[in-house]
Design an enzyme around this catalytic site. Structure first.
Site, PDB file in Angstrom:
ATOM      1  N   ASP A  10     -30.600 -46.730   2.357  1.00 34.32           N
ATOM      2  CA  ASP A  10     -31.671 -45.664   3.033  1.00 34.32           C
ATOM      3  C   ASP A  10     -31.131 -46.080   4.517  1.00 34.32           C
ATOM      4  O   ASP A  10     -31.609 -46.710   5.323  1.00 34.32           O
ATOM      5  CB  ASP A  10     -33.081 -46.167   2.978  1.00 34.32           C
ATOM      6  CG  ASP A  10     -33.883 -45.287   3.832  1.00 34.32           C
ATOM      7  OD1 ASP A  10     -35.200 -45.224   3.778  1.00 34.32           O
ATOM      8  OD2 ASP A  10     -33.417 -44.170   4.572  1.00 34.32           O
ATOM      9  N   LYS A  13     -33.421 -37.823  10.640  1.00 29.20           N
ATOM     10  CA  LYS A  13     -33.305 -38.387  12.125  1.00 29.20           C
ATOM     11  C   LYS A  13     -32.214 -37.528  12.740  1.00 29.20           C
ATOM     12  O   LYS A  13     -32.071 -36.417  12.946  1.00 29.20           O
ATOM     13  CB  LYS A  13     -33.556 -39.840  12.124  1.00 29.20           C
ATOM     14  CG  LYS A  13     -35.090 -40.195  11.623  1.00 29.20           C
ATOM     15  CD  LYS A  13     -35.282 -41.868  11.807  1.00 29.20           C
ATOM     16  CE  LYS A  13     -36.316 -42.418  11.109  1.00 29.20           C
ATOM     17  NZ  LYS A  13     -37.471 -42.110  11.865  1.00 29.20           N
ATOM     18  N   TYR A  38     -39.303 -49.521   4.664  1.00 28.04           N
ATOM     19  CA  TYR A  38     -40.226 -48.543   4.500  1.00 28.04           C
ATOM     20  C   TYR A  38     -39.257 -47.233   4.294  1.00 28.04           C
ATOM     21  O   TYR A  38     -38.001 -47.163   4.893  1.00 28.04           O
ATOM     22  CB  TYR A  38     -40.941 -47.946   5.738  1.00 28.04           C
ATOM     23  CG  TYR A  38     -41.479 -46.531   5.789  1.00 28.04           C
ATOM     24  CD1 TYR A  38     -41.269 -45.794   6.715  1.00 28.04           C
ATOM     25  CD2 TYR A  38     -42.570 -46.480   4.944  1.00 28.04           C
ATOM     26  CE1 TYR A  38     -41.656 -44.401   6.687  1.00 28.04           C
ATOM     27  CE2 TYR A  38     -43.289 -45.224   4.928  1.00 28.04           C
ATOM     28  CZ  TYR A  38     -42.698 -44.173   5.771  1.00 28.04           C
ATOM     29  OH  TYR A  38     -43.334 -42.752   5.749  1.00 28.04           O
TER      30      TYR A  38
HETATM   31  P1  KE4 Z   1     -39.358 -39.324   7.197  1.00 25.76           P
HETATM   32  O1  KE4 Z   1     -39.869 -38.525   6.092  1.00 25.76           O
HETATM   33  O2  KE4 Z   1     -40.408 -39.519   8.242  1.00 25.76           O
HETATM   34  O3  KE4 Z   1     -38.441 -38.104   7.972  1.00 25.76           O
HETATM   35  O4  KE4 Z   1     -38.188 -40.448   7.073  1.00 25.76           O
HETATM   36  C1  KE4 Z   1     -38.940 -41.408   6.215  1.00 25.76           C
HETATM   37  C2  KE4 Z   1     -38.127 -42.674   6.514  1.00 25.76           C
HETATM   38  C3  KE4 Z   1     -37.421 -42.968   5.419  1.00 25.76           C
HETATM   39  N1  KE4 Z   1     -36.464 -44.233   5.490  1.00 25.76           N
HETATM   40  C4  KE4 Z   1     -36.642 -44.898   6.783  1.00 25.76           C
HETATM   41  C5  KE4 Z   1     -35.726 -46.102   6.907  1.00 25.76           C
HETATM   42  C6  KE4 Z   1     -37.436 -44.394   7.839  1.00 25.76           C
HETATM   43  O5  KE4 Z   1     -37.528 -45.343   8.829  1.00 25.76           O
HETATM   44  C7  KE4 Z   1     -38.289 -43.461   7.625  1.00 25.76           C
HETATM   45  C8  KE4 Z   1     -39.328 -42.995   8.613  1.00 25.76           C
HETATM   46  N2  KE4 Z   1     -39.296 -43.757   9.756  1.00 25.76           N
HETATM   47  C9  KE4 Z   1     -40.689 -43.831  10.619  1.00 25.76           C
HETATM   48  C10 KE4 Z   1     -40.437 -44.872  11.685  1.00 25.76           C
HETATM   49  N3  KE4 Z   1     -41.162 -46.252  11.266  1.00 25.76           N
HETATM   50  C11 KE4 Z   1     -40.596 -42.399  10.921  1.00 25.76           C
HETATM   51  C12 KE4 Z   1     -42.130 -42.486  12.210  1.00 25.76           C
HETATM   52  C13 KE4 Z   1     -43.159 -42.033  11.521  1.00 25.76           C
HETATM   53  O6  KE4 Z   1     -43.589 -42.388  10.366  1.00 25.76           O
HETATM   54  O7  KE4 Z   1     -43.978 -41.382  12.238  1.00 25.76           O
END
Ligand code: KE4
Length: 432
Positions: A241, A269, A146
């Site tokens: 990523d 994060k 993801y």
């Molecule tokens: P954000 O747009 O949520 O800040 O980041 C997206 C993203 C991009 N790349 C990786 C590897 C990520 O894990 C994420 C977001 N991770 C999720 C957890 N699986 C955030 C939690 C959520 O979606 O509420």
């Protein structure tokens, strides 16, 4: 009889009138594990406290950022000090320069970089740079990885050998999705074959080099070799990523853990210390394509926001201190060892996979190497395990496809509580 959550239930009812599913991000709805989400009132150190007054040892860490524990005094103070000078200027500040220098200290491959406000913005922008500098539309990603919710990345493998992507969400145009090619994680030969067939159309490969979004999975050496080969032979950019793995699997992320030099890196994060920060960057030759220097446009009103930058800077400063990352890593190793001992003693069909301060407990009788393996795990049992742990005051990610996160605030007391609860939850969840 489990804990009672009357205030959380009432808030969920109220929230659901106005917010889809009552949550501002889907995974928070607990749909994957059953039950209802608990609404959090506050957090400190390794603990969350919900609106009904229940305290939990936290292994979500707001999905990674809370690597130093919640409400760390030095970070709170840094945010307050910044706020007293104004919250946003829409103009460059010294702190953003210091931040870029600090990030480069952890990630030397990031010769130039740009701050944004989320992981999604970071990956979306990195894709645009890859497409911009190569003039190619095709991208490659891996099932189960993801990368945020940009259209080109909400795509799954299409049927048939062509591997053309199909939308993995409503609202994604099919003629955009077709440019995203999806393979199985760790499928080195599949990657080689795709590039042999279509290398001239492919701008980049984007991956979580150590995955967190299908649980924690490590890459094979052959997979890493295939990434190096397709870059060398076909000129595709390799995008790591590291939104989740950055500062987590190693202080220098997956690229340091694996000894791989990506062309572009995406961060989020931890880099914001719990406030909205994303960063994308990499080889200067590629990043010079970004506006106002070059033709790849990207912008953001709150990019480099003073409060978020202050939180991120203080986080990196504390994390960079001798022994801090090592301490969290050592705790994580002790927890992994303790869980493995419980799995052995109880004869449970479960495996723990860890890298640095991230780990996943999979209900599987064999190592998990890709998304098919992750899907084959016993997710119903994970739901029972999650609910049992929650009732014991241990807050795990509400999905078997996620990773657990440890912080500097987790210590002997939290280890003892977690293992004691896990012993009972492993036993009780074994019954269907
Ligand atoms: P954000 O747009 O949520 O800040 O980041 C997206 C993203 C991009 N790349 C990786 C590897 C990520 O894990 C994420 C977001 N991770 C999720 C957890 N699986 C955030 C939690 C959520 O979606 O509420």
């Amino acid at each position: 009889m489990g804990l009672s959550h009357p205030k959380s239930l009432a808030l969920l009812e109220r929230a659901s009138q106005l917010i889809p599913g009552g949550v501002n991000s889907p995974v928070r709805a607990f749909r994957a594990v059953g039950g209802s989400p608990v609404f959090i009132a506050e957090a400190k150190g390794a603990y969350l406290t919900d609106v009904d007054g229940h305290r939990y040892v936290d292994y979500v860490g707001t999905w990674g950022p809370a690597v130093l524990g919640h409400a760390r005094d030095e970070i709170t103070e840094a945010i307050c000090a910044a706020a007293r000078k104004g919250t946003s200027f829409g103009a460059p500040t010294e702190a953003e320069v210091t931040m870029a220098e600090a990030v480069q200290g952890f990630f030397p491959s990031m010769q130039m970089m740009r701050m944004v406000s989320s992981g999604t913005e970071a990956t979306m922008s990195a894709l645009r740079v890859a497409r911009g500098v190569t003039g190619r539309d095709g991208i490659v990603k891996f099932e189960g990885c993801y990368h945020g919710h940009a259209d080109s990345l909400l795509v799954k493998a299409g049927s048939g050998a062509a591997s053309f992507g199909v939308p993995d969400s409503a609202g994604i145009p099919a003629d955009l999705a077709q440019h995203t090619h999806t393979l199985a994680f760790n499928d080195a030969d599949g990657l080689r074959a795709l590039f042999a067939a279509r290398g001239g159309d492919l701008a980049c490969v984007i991956l979580e080099a150590i995955t967190g979004n299908m649980g924690l999975i490590l890459p094979t050496e052959d997979f890493l070799s295939a990434l190096r080969e397709v870059r060398a032979r076909h000129g595709a950019l390799i995008i790591f990523d590291e939104v989740m793995t950055g500062f987590r699997v190693h202080r220098g992320g997956a690229q340091a853990h694996l000894g791989f030099d990506p062309d572009l890196t995406c961060l989020g994060k931890v880099v914001g210390g719990g406030l909205p920060v994303g960063v994308y960057g990499g080889r200067a030759e590629y990043m010079r394509s970004v506006s106002p220097l070059g033709p790849v446009y990207q912008a953001g009103t709150l990019s480099g926001n003073p409060l978020a930058t202050a939180a991120g800077l203080k986080t990196l400063e504390l994390l960079g201190r001798e022994g801090v990352f090592e301490g969290i890593d050592a705790f994580s190793a002790r927890l992994e060892e303790g869980l493995n001992a419980l799995i052995r003693e109880g004869g449970h069909r479960a495996v723990v996979q860890r890298a640095g301060t991230m780990f996943t407990l999979f209900f599987s009788d064999r190592p998990v190497m890709n998304f098919d393996d992750a899907k084959a795990c016993d997710h119903k049992r994970f739901g029972r395990f999650h609910r049992a742990m929650l009732n014991e005051g241990i807050y795990l990610p509400p999905s078997g496809y996620e990773a657990c996160f440890v912080s500097a605030a987790h210590g002997d007391e939290e280890l003892a509580r977690t293992l004691s609860a896990a012993r009972r939850a492993l036993a009780s969840s074994a019954q269907g």
